[in-house]
Design an enzyme around this catalytic site. Structure first.
Site, mmCIF file in Angstrom:
data_model
loop_
_atom_site.group_PDB
_atom_site.id
_atom_site.type_symbol
_atom_site.label_atom_id
_atom_site.label_comp_id
_atom_site.label_asym_id
_atom_site.label_seq_id
_atom_site.Cartn_x
_atom_site.Cartn_y
_atom_site.Cartn_z
ATOM 1 N N ASP A 57 0.882 -1.163 0.000
ATOM 2 C CA ASP A 57 0.000 0.000 0.000
ATOM 3 C C ASP A 57 0.922 1.216 0.000
ATOM 4 O O ASP A 57 1.607 1.483 0.991
ATOM 5 C CB ASP A 57 -0.891 -0.018 1.239
ATOM 6 C CG ASP A 57 -1.811 1.192 1.328
ATOM 7 O OD1 ASP A 57 -1.691 2.110 0.488
ATOM 8 O OD2 ASP A 57 -2.651 1.231 2.253
ATOM 9 N N ASN A 84 3.982 5.623 -10.632
ATOM 10 C CA ASN A 84 2.724 5.489 -11.355
ATOM 11 C C ASN A 84 1.506 5.428 -10.439
ATOM 12 O O ASN A 84 0.376 5.629 -10.895
ATOM 13 C CB ASN A 84 2.778 4.223 -12.224
ATOM 14 C CG ASN A 84 1.437 3.887 -12.834
ATOM 15 O OD1 ASN A 84 0.923 4.623 -13.667
ATOM 16 N ND2 ASN A 84 0.860 2.772 -12.413
ATOM 17 N N SER A 137 -1.246 13.987 -14.673
ATOM 18 C CA SER A 137 -2.496 13.855 -15.412
ATOM 19 C C SER A 137 -2.769 15.162 -16.122
ATOM 20 O O SER A 137 -2.257 16.220 -15.731
ATOM 21 C CB SER A 137 -3.653 13.540 -14.453
ATOM 22 O OG SER A 137 -4.916 13.719 -15.081
ATOM 23 N N TYR A 150 -8.120 15.083 -6.655
ATOM 24 C CA TYR A 150 -7.293 14.465 -7.694
ATOM 25 C C TYR A 150 -6.505 15.523 -8.459
ATOM 26 O O TYR A 150 -5.289 15.397 -8.649
ATOM 27 C CB TYR A 150 -8.199 13.688 -8.644
ATOM 28 C CG TYR A 150 -7.478 13.013 -9.788
ATOM 29 C CD1 TYR A 150 -6.827 11.800 -9.606
ATOM 30 C CD2 TYR A 150 -7.479 13.576 -11.063
ATOM 31 C CE1 TYR A 150 -6.172 11.175 -10.658
ATOM 32 C CE2 TYR A 150 -6.825 12.960 -12.121
ATOM 33 C CZ TYR A 150 -6.178 11.757 -11.914
ATOM 34 O OH TYR A 150 -5.535 11.151 -12.956
#
Length: 255
Positions: A57, A84, A137, A150
């Protein structure tokens, strides 16, 4: 094109499925040694035996540091770290996002990149082709309504990338970020489904809206993201550092 990655020693976080799996397979195809971690034990079990794999984790800093150390020891050193790991986080208006959702999203999407990089840098100094590639992103460049945790984390990844590129340049360690656009796969489908539910729209409407802001109106594939990562990790990318490279089909807006 010869990427000259044969024998390279690479760590990829969250490499059992999706983009991470494509990156792992891309490095293996180039003859690299690869280590990866993931939280999905079933997916890890499907990786080739040659891969050093462990359930981790990445929000557990101690476990992540231990994985980096053990993976590098098993491979005899480290040439590239690919950060990643990430999660989608909640899809909701800011007033409806719980603090624990915010914290969990940043822990995985941003803090894990910091922890892994800090553990990897002393090892990378022993490489003749050292690099770090962070997965951000398009939301880290454009912002994303209803996805504030996010987007904030992914903006943070770019800030971390550019700061480390400056800091580590004297060690010839290059640090870059790749910014995927609308990537095909189950994760993107779930994101669009959640957005459709939050806005009271259909999946088809959300999908069509997403592509309406792209010059090339098709999904990016995990393999296309992997190709960019491999180039940045190869000696061909030796003079590229501090870059945030979008692989997005010319998308200029999200949501």
């Amino acid at each position: 094109m010869n990427l000259d990655l044969n024998g390279s020693r690479v760590i990829v976080t969250a490499g059992a499925a999706g983009i991470g799996r494509a990156i792992v397979e891309g490095f293996l195809a180039e003859g690299a040694q690869v280590a990866t971690c993931d939280i999905d034990e079933a997916a890890l079990a499907t990786l080739p035996e040659a891969v050093f794999a462990r359930r981790v984790d990445v929000a557990d800093a101690e476990a992540l540091r231990g994985f980096v150390a053990d993976a590098a020891a098993a491979m005899g050193g480290l040439d590239c770290l690919v950060n990643n790991a990430g999660i989608a986080g909640p899809t909701a208006r800011v007033e409806d996002v719980a603090l624990d959702q915010w914290n969990a999203t940043l822990a995985i999407c941003l803090t894990s990149h910091f922890v892994a990089a800090a553990a990897a840098v002393p090892l990378l100094r022993g490489s003749d082709n050292p690099s770090i590639v962070n997965l951000s992103s398009l939301a880290g460049r454009l912002g994303f309504a209803l996805r504030s945790p996010y987007a904030a984390a992914k903006w943070g990844v770019i800030g971390l990338t550019k700061s480390l590129a400056i800091e580590l340049g004297g060690d010839s360690i290059r640090v870059n970020a790749v910014l995927p656009g609308i990537v095909s796969g189950d994760r993107q489908r779930r994101v669009m489904e959640a957005r459709a539910q939050a806005r009271g729209a259909s999946f088809a409407e959300i999908e069509a809206e997403a592509f309406s802001h792209s010059a090339i109106r098709e999904y990016v594939t995990p393999q296309q993201i992997a190709n960019q990562v491999l180039y940045l990790a190869s000696p061909l990318g030796r003079t590229m550092s501090g870059q945030a490279i979008s692989v997005c089909g010319g998308t200029d807006r999200l949501g």
